[in-house]
Design an enzyme around this catalytic site. Structure first.
Site, PDB file in Angstrom:
ATOM      1  N   HIS A  37       4.544   1.515   6.696  1.00 26.42           N
ATOM      2  CA  HIS A  37       4.277   0.106   6.384  1.00 26.42           C
ATOM      3  C   HIS A  37       4.687  -0.782   7.567  1.00 26.42           C
ATOM      4  O   HIS A  37       4.003  -1.748   7.901  1.00 26.42           O
ATOM      5  CB  HIS A  37       5.104  -0.352   5.177  1.00 26.42           C
ATOM      6  CG  HIS A  37       4.728   0.290   3.884  1.00 26.42           C
ATOM      7  ND1 HIS A  37       5.528   1.203   3.250  1.00 26.42           N
ATOM      8  CD2 HIS A  37       3.631   0.139   3.104  1.00 26.42           C
ATOM      9  CE1 HIS A  37       4.954   1.583   2.123  1.00 26.42           C
ATOM     10  NE2 HIS A  37       3.797   0.963   2.019  1.00 26.42           N
ATOM     11  N   ASP A 152      -4.712   5.822   3.043  1.00 25.09           N
ATOM     12  CA  ASP A 152      -5.537   5.559   1.859  1.00 25.09           C
ATOM     13  C   ASP A 152      -6.958   5.308   2.344  1.00 25.09           C
ATOM     14  O   ASP A 152      -7.456   4.180   2.300  1.00 25.09           O
ATOM     15  CB  ASP A 152      -4.979   4.365   1.093  1.00 25.09           C
ATOM     16  CG  ASP A 152      -3.595   4.653   0.548  1.00 25.09           C
ATOM     17  OD1 ASP A 152      -3.465   5.588  -0.250  1.00 25.09           O
ATOM     18  OD2 ASP A 152      -2.637   3.982   0.956  1.00 25.09           O
ATOM     19  N   GLN A 155      -9.540   3.730  -0.004  1.00 25.35           N
ATOM     20  CA  GLN A 155      -9.213   2.308  -0.216  1.00 25.35           C
ATOM     21  C   GLN A 155      -9.711   1.463   0.954  1.00 25.35           C
ATOM     22  O   GLN A 155     -10.326   0.413   0.778  1.00 25.35           O
ATOM     23  CB  GLN A 155      -7.696   2.156  -0.384  1.00 25.35           C
ATOM     24  CG  GLN A 155      -7.204   0.726  -0.334  1.00 25.35           C
ATOM     25  CD  GLN A 155      -5.740   0.614  -0.694  1.00 25.35           C
ATOM     26  OE1 GLN A 155      -5.383   0.665  -1.851  1.00 25.35           O
ATOM     27  NE2 GLN A 155      -4.879   0.450   0.292  1.00 25.35           N
ATOM     28  N   SER A 188       4.967   6.379  -0.282  1.00 20.42           N
ATOM     29  CA  SER A 188       6.047   6.031  -1.215  1.00 20.42           C
ATOM     30  C   SER A 188       6.205   7.107  -2.274  1.00 20.42           C
ATOM     31  O   SER A 188       7.273   7.275  -2.845  1.00 20.42           O
ATOM     32  CB  SER A 188       5.733   4.705  -1.909  1.00 20.42           C
ATOM     33  OG  SER A 188       5.619   3.710  -0.941  1.00 20.42           O
ATOM     34  N   ARG A 189       5.137   7.845  -2.547  1.00 25.99           N
ATOM     35  CA  ARG A 189       5.213   8.873  -3.596  1.00 25.99           C
ATOM     36  C   ARG A 189       5.830  10.185  -3.095  1.00 25.99           C
ATOM     37  O   ARG A 189       6.046  11.093  -3.887  1.00 25.99           O
ATOM     38  CB  ARG A 189       3.823   9.123  -4.198  1.00 25.99           C
ATOM     39  CG  ARG A 189       3.336   7.911  -4.992  1.00 25.99           C
ATOM     40  CD  ARG A 189       2.158   8.227  -5.884  1.00 25.99           C
ATOM     41  NE  ARG A 189       1.881   7.152  -6.815  1.00 25.99           N
ATOM     42  CZ  ARG A 189       1.001   6.168  -6.609  1.00 25.99           C
ATOM     43  NH1 ARG A 189       0.320   6.108  -5.483  1.00 25.99           N
ATOM     44  NH2 ARG A 189       0.816   5.224  -7.507  1.00 25.99           N
TER      45      ARG A 189
HETATM   46  O1  PAF Z   1      -2.178   0.330  -0.602  1.00 17.98           O
HETATM   47  C1  PAF Z   1      -1.486  -0.315  -1.398  1.00 17.98           C
HETATM   48  O2  PAF Z   1      -0.249  -0.323  -1.343  1.00 17.98           O
HETATM   49  C2  PAF Z   1      -2.176  -1.125  -2.500  1.00 17.98           C
HETATM   50  O3  PAF Z   1      -3.270  -0.445  -3.008  1.00 17.98           O
HETATM   51  C3  PAF Z   1      -2.561  -2.550  -2.054  1.00 17.98           C
HETATM   52  C4  PAF Z   1      -3.603  -2.527  -0.949  1.00 17.98           C
HETATM   53  C5  PAF Z   1      -1.322  -3.283  -1.595  1.00 17.98           C
HETATM   54  C6  PAF Z   1      -3.161  -3.312  -3.240  1.00 17.98           C
HETATM   55  O4  PAF Z   1      -2.256  -3.428  -4.288  1.00 17.98           O
END
Ligand code: PAF
Length: 286
Positions: A37, A152, A155, A188-189
């Site tokens: 992050h 991700d 995503q 995080s998991r």
């Molecule tokens: O990747 C994440 O942590 C989440 O899916 C996000 C993009 C913050 C949306 O809640």
């Protein structure tokens, strides 16, 4: 770093920055921050004057049997980490600030097809929750740029497609996957992985990498590669959710003449579901 819990407070601060011509970057997160992050924050800092990180554990993207209630909430430590990384603003809204009318009647953003496959197949409604909250965050912050992690991958692809389809005036930037020394992608998991599973769970990354290498060497039998990869993960003791060789942009199964390919996989440990991916660009073999 200043922390805001309300949309109005953050908007006022950002309006003042924008009036001075500052370029604003957004890093959306759900907290429990780790090195990957912070890398997103550093990526945003490299091209923006002002960086906003949001921390919001978004109930709308968790299924009924998923880990929303036990998702780690570590706001104090996260705040220090963001300060040290040089983030300017933290947006940490409550559930009622983000969803004042509740979840059931919340208007939603739907990105069809792409969200039904891969992770979407085993997490119905998940991406609708993501696209909805990300749209809200874009509207709240109105960033010039937003940074998402490549881990991700689906995503990221869905958000790119959404921003394109809905003409959202924001540049979507991808930040590289951060890995542990043995290749495990930071997540995080990962905290849910047991001590017994930890030494072997990098089988996911190793398998995806092996498949990518084989494709790079000219192997075009994608379904055989997927089948062998699944067997390798199962042999290490894990249940496979999916393993798929895809077109990097559409996430449809890769075609023989695709040049941009991403190999994606998800497995179940005893208490978590882990995902990873490896992308490759094939030279024109003409
Ligand atoms: O990747 C994440 O942590 C989440 O899916 C996000 C993009 C913050 C949306 O809640």
């Amino acid at each position: 770093m200043q922390t805001f819990h309300t949309i109005n407070g953050l908007r006022q601060a950002l309006a003042a920055e924008r009036a001075q011509g500052k370029r604003i970057g957004l890093v959306p997160t759900m907290g429990n921050l780790h090195e990957a992050h912070l890398e997103l924050v550093r990526t945003a800092l490299s091209s923006c004057d002002i960086v906003v990180t949001s921390i919001f554990v978004n109930a709308l993207q968790f299924g009924l049997n998923e880990d929303w209630d036990r998702y780690p909430r570590t706001i104090e430590v996260d705040t220090h980490k963001l300060e040290d990384a040089g983030c300017h603003y933290l947006f940490h809204p409550s559930d009622s600030e983000m969803y004042p009318n509740g979840l059931d009647t919340q208007s939603r953003v739907i990105c069809p097809t792409m969200t039904d496959m891969l992770c979407g197949a085993s997490r119905p409604g998940h991406f609708e929750g993501v696209t909805t909250v990300v749209t809200k965050l874009f509207n709240i912050v109105q960033p010039d740029e937003a940074v998402f992690g490549l881990k991700d991958y689906q995503q990221l692809a869905v958000i790119r497609r959404m921003a394109e389809d809905l003409c959202m005036p924001v540049k979507i930037t991808a930040a590289a996957i951060h890995r542990e020394p043995d290749g495990l992608a930071m997540s995080s998991r990962n905290g849910y992985i047991t001590a017994a599973e930890r030494p072997v769970v990098n089988v996911l990354y190793n398998t995806l990498q092996e498949i990518a290498n084989r494709i790079n060497e000219g192997n075009q039998d994608f379904s055989a590669l997927e089948g062998e990869g699944k067997k390798r993960i199962q042999a290490a003791g894990f249940r496979v959710d999916y393993l798929a060789i895809c077109n990097s942009r559409t996430l449809e199964p890769a075609a023989i003449d695709d040049r941009e390919i991403t190999v994606l996989g998800a497995l179940y440990t005893s208490a978590a579901r882990l995902i990873d991916n490896v992308s490759l660009t094939l030279e024109n073999r003409g």
